[in-house]
Design an enzyme around this catalytic site. Structure first.
Site, PDB file in Angstrom:
ATOM      1  N   VAL A   1       0.786  -1.062  -0.049  1.00  0.00           N
ATOM      2  CA  VAL A   1       0.088   0.012  -0.004  1.00  0.00           C
ATOM      3  C   VAL A   1       1.000   1.453   0.096  1.00  0.00           C
ATOM      4  O   VAL A   1       1.782   1.359   0.968  1.00  0.00           O
ATOM      5  CB  VAL A   1      -0.893  -0.121   1.382  1.00  0.00           C
ATOM      6  CG1 VAL A   1      -1.650   1.255   1.275  1.00  0.00           C
ATOM      7  CG2 VAL A   1      -1.602  -1.485   1.345  1.00  0.00           C
ATOM      8  N   CYS A   2       0.831   2.249  -0.881  1.00  0.00           N
ATOM      9  CA  CYS A   2       1.436   3.274  -1.035  1.00  0.00           C
ATOM     10  C   CYS A   2       1.516   4.293   0.078  1.00  0.00           C
ATOM     11  O   CYS A   2       0.415   4.698   0.614  1.00  0.00           O
ATOM     12  CB  CYS A   2       1.205   3.993  -2.181  1.00  0.00           C
ATOM     13  SG  CYS A   2       2.122   5.635  -2.294  1.00  0.00           S
TER      14      CYS A   2
END
Lengths: 100, 119, 129
Positions: B77-78
């Site tokens: 997940v960024c």
């Protein structure tokens, strides 16, 4: 190159832009709302039909069925694939470009 | 073959996460490797374990989490996109991790193919 | 296609970012720009393309004070510092919107559809947004 298009050609210009910039010999896979572009007898059918000699066209079967279009006639030459076929297309082409 | 997958939309509003999930499942069934799944833009919301769809609907967070754990997938997940949207470590479903955008570029470099799903 | 060049022992791929969306109405333009900067930091061979409404991202004179959002158009001028020098704008997209290269915040190479098609076909990774 494999191009994927997920927008209806009646709402957005993704298909038109994809066809404008797709090279001869490339493949286009229509998924999600993009599958509406694969139907024959619509106002935009000609755009795909006109490129049938240059480009291989595919459409994702589960997305067609989900939208009640399982029995609807497709533009001649458009091939139906399932998710496994989608994977094969990605593997067969060195680059995938999603026209979001 | 090694696939990288980029998911740019959250669950439910767009079909992108569903399509990416079906694609990942099919790739694994064919014996390919899913090297990394990167969640960007609203795609970071696919990791929120507080997501609770109605019981007759599919639960995308759970589906990704289970697929990830079953196949030991790297679900990234960024961080910048996540913090903007209030997604933090304590909200992550099992199997997800938060990391930098460099992980997406690395997926583009290391994977044989990068497939993008979004709006 | 994927004839990857070796660069200091690391793989260098040709990354192309294709911007098709206008700024501010959605976050894609801004977050895509963040990815471009990161790819450059990884010493990849990066090119950035603006087609369709993506050309609006480069319009000079953006003033976002009234909408309370950050004006990120100056960042395009910083791309050069990150060694991102290949900026392409499709001529047809520009003309369709009544714009000229002089109205853009940064010098770009204006290319026709045919040429852009060729450039796109040479990439290893294409990320459109």
């Amino acid at each position: 190159m494999l191009h994927t298009v997920n927008k209806s050609p009646f709402e957005r210009n993704n298909l038109q832009s994809c066809l404008r910039l797709a090279q001869k010999g490339s493949a286009v896979l229509l998924i999600e709302d993009g599958v509406y572009g694969a139907l024959s007898g619509t106002a935009v059918s000609g755009e795909i039909a006109d490129r049938m000699d240059d480009i291989s066209f595919y459409v994702l079967g589960p997305d067609i069925a989900a939208r009640g279009l399982g029995e609807s006639p497709l533009i001649e030459g458009v091939q139906v694939v399932d998710y496994g076929g989608f994977v094969d297309l990605v593997a067969e082409h060195e680059v995938t470009n999603a026209w979001l | 073959m090694k696939f990288g997958i980029l998911v740019n939309e959250g669950p439910f509003t767009h079909q992108a996460s569903d399509s990416a999930y079906r694609f990942a499942e099919a790739a694994l069934a064919k014996g390919h490797e899913v090297w990394r799944v990167f969640f960007y833009h609203d795609g970071v919301n696919n990791s929120n374990k507080l997501s609770e769809p109605q019981s007759d609907d599919r639960n995308l967070v759970k589906l990704w989490s289970e697929l990830g754990q079953e196949h030991d997938l790297d679900l990234v997940v960024c961080v910048a996109a996540a913090l903007r949207r209030g997604i933090k470590d304590e909200l992550l479903a099992a199997g997800f991790r938060i990391s930098g955008l460099g992980q997406l570029v690395e997926a583009g470099i290391q994977a044989d193919r990068l497939v993008v799903f979004g709006d | 296609m994927s004839d990857e060049m070796e660069y200091q022992g690391e793989v260098v791929k040709r990354f192309m970012y294709v911007n098709r969306k206008a700024p501010y109405g959605t976050i894609y333009a801004l977050e895509n720009l963040e990815t471009v900067l990161i790819a450059a930091a990884f010493d990849q061979d990066v090119s950035v393309v603006f087609v369709d409404d993506g050309v609006y991202q480069l319009k000079k004179g953006q003033d976002t004070k009234g909408i309370g959002m950050k004006n990120f158009s100056p960042t395009f001028r910083a791309l050069n510092d990150y060694d991102v020098e290949k900026l392409y704008v499709e001529k047809e997209s520009l003309e369709a919107r009544g714009l000229t290269a002089e109205e853009l915040v940064v010098p770009v190479e204006v290319v026709g559809t045919e040429e852009l098609r060729e450039i796109m076909a040479q990439q290893d990774v294409v990320l459109s947004c």
